[in-house]
Design a protein around this motif. Sequence first.
Motif, short mmCIF file in Angstrom:
data_model
loop_
_atom_site.label_atom_id
_atom_site.label_comp_id
_atom_site.label_asym_id
_atom_site.label_seq_id
_atom_site.Cartn_x
_atom_site.Cartn_y
_atom_site.Cartn_z
N LEU A 173 -41.09 26.44 14.15
CA LEU A 173 -41.49 24.84 14.33
C LEU A 173 -41.61 24.46 12.92
O LEU A 173 -42.74 25.25 12.35
CB LEU A 173 -42.56 24.57 15.31
N MET A 174 -41.46 23.54 12.40
CA MET A 174 -41.88 22.95 10.88
C MET A 174 -42.30 21.85 10.94
O MET A 174 -42.01 20.92 11.74
CB MET A 174 -40.53 23.01 9.98
N GLY A 175 -43.47 21.41 10.24
CA GLY A 175 -44.13 20.19 10.25
C GLY A 175 -45.02 19.76 9.12
O GLY A 175 -45.13 20.80 8.22
N TRP A 176 -45.50 18.76 9.05
CA TRP A 176 -46.30 18.33 8.35
C TRP A 176 -47.77 17.67 8.96
O TRP A 176 -47.66 16.99 9.91
CB TRP A 176 -45.75 16.98 7.40
N ASN B 35 -36.33 24.08 15.95
CA ASN B 35 -35.11 24.48 15.33
C ASN B 35 -33.94 23.71 15.97
O ASN B 35 -32.96 23.97 15.48
CB ASN B 35 -35.26 26.11 15.71
N GLY B 36 -34.33 23.25 17.00
CA GLY B 36 -33.29 22.37 17.71
C GLY B 36 -33.02 21.02 17.51
O GLY B 36 -32.61 19.94 17.70
N GLU B 37 -34.04 20.64 16.12
CA GLU B 37 -34.25 19.42 15.66
C GLU B 37 -34.66 18.30 16.35
O GLU B 37 -34.58 17.05 16.25
CB GLU B 37 -32.87 18.95 14.76
N THR B 38 -35.49 18.89 17.45
CA THR B 38 -36.10 17.68 18.23
C THR B 38 -37.49 17.41 17.35
O THR B 38 -38.13 18.31 16.66
CB THR B 38 -36.63 18.49 19.69
N THR B 39 -37.74 16.40 17.30
CA THR B 39 -38.82 15.69 16.39
C THR B 39 -39.93 14.95 17.27
O THR B 39 -39.82 14.59 18.45
CB THR B 39 -38.39 14.58 15.41
N ASN B 40 -41.29 15.10 16.59
CA ASN B 40 -42.36 14.51 17.29
C ASN B 40 -43.21 13.99 15.96
O ASN B 40 -43.31 14.51 14.83
CB ASN B 40 -43.27 15.85 17.98
N TYR B 41 -43.52 12.75 16.30
CA TYR B 41 -44.31 12.04 15.33
C TYR B 41 -45.68 11.65 15.79
O TYR B 41 -46.01 11.11 16.77
CB TYR B 41 -43.53 10.91 14.98
N ALA B 42 -46.71 11.42 14.83
CA ALA B 42 -47.70 10.58 15.18
C ALA B 42 -47.42 9.15 15.31
O ALA B 42 -46.74 8.63 14.65
CB ALA B 42 -48.98 10.69 13.97
N ASP B 43 -48.26 8.55 16.40
CA ASP B 43 -48.08 7.47 16.60
C ASP B 43 -48.13 6.58 15.37
O ASP B 43 -47.54 5.43 15.22
CB ASP B 43 -48.81 6.64 17.70
N SER B 44 -49.02 6.72 14.43
CA SER B 44 -49.34 5.95 13.22
C SER B 44 -48.05 5.76 12.11
O SER B 44 -48.17 5.01 11.39
CB SER B 44 -50.86 6.47 12.46
N VAL B 45 -47.21 6.85 12.33
CA VAL B 45 -46.04 7.04 11.21
C VAL B 45 -44.79 6.76 11.95
O VAL B 45 -43.75 6.45 11.42
CB VAL B 45 -46.21 8.28 10.60
N LYS B 46 -44.64 6.51 13.44
CA LYS B 46 -43.35 6.25 13.93
C LYS B 46 -42.76 5.03 13.24
O LYS B 46 -43.52 4.07 13.33
CB LYS B 46 -43.62 6.05 15.38
N ARG C 30 -57.81 17.47 9.65
CA ARG C 30 -56.56 17.49 9.33
C ARG C 30 -55.99 17.08 10.90
O ARG C 30 -56.29 17.47 11.85
CB ARG C 30 -56.11 18.97 9.24
N GLU C 31 -54.76 16.39 10.66
CA GLU C 31 -54.24 15.71 11.71
C GLU C 31 -52.55 16.00 11.62
O GLU C 31 -52.01 16.01 10.52
CB GLU C 31 -54.24 14.25 12.00
N LEU C 32 -51.90 15.94 12.66
CA LEU C 32 -50.39 16.26 12.71
C LEU C 32 -49.73 14.93 12.30
O LEU C 32 -50.11 13.85 12.61
CB LEU C 32 -49.98 16.75 14.10
#
Length: 117
Positions: free
Chosen positions: A33-36, A53-64, A45-47
């Motif tokens: 899993l790769m992330g910022w 690896n299957g390119e499923t993405t997840n975003y913090a609500d503040s940046v969606k 620190r926050e996500l």
Amino acid sequence: QVQLVESGGGQVQPGGSLRLSCAASGGIFRNYLMGWYRQAPGKQRELVATISNGETTNYADSVKGRFTISRDNAKNTVSLQMSSLRSEDTGVYYCNIRHPILGNQYWGQGTQVTVSS
């Protein structure tokens, strides 16, 4: 030895864009899993975003809707395209990779993003 090297930080005006990149070396990371993550002054620190690896993405609500994460497994890189930047996006941005089963993870040294007029 695993090493993550970030690039692309800087100062930008509100509403502007920046692209962060992170290059991983010292291993094979296609299953990671790769992330910022980011850390603002005086805050934890926050996500920000992750990509599997299957390119499923997840975003913090503040940046969606404003940020887009992507990866290139052939080059062992992960990128974060940031648009419509706001002052609250200011902070140090860290690249992270984590094996979803083994749990081992690695961090980059961080790159500063400053959004200010």
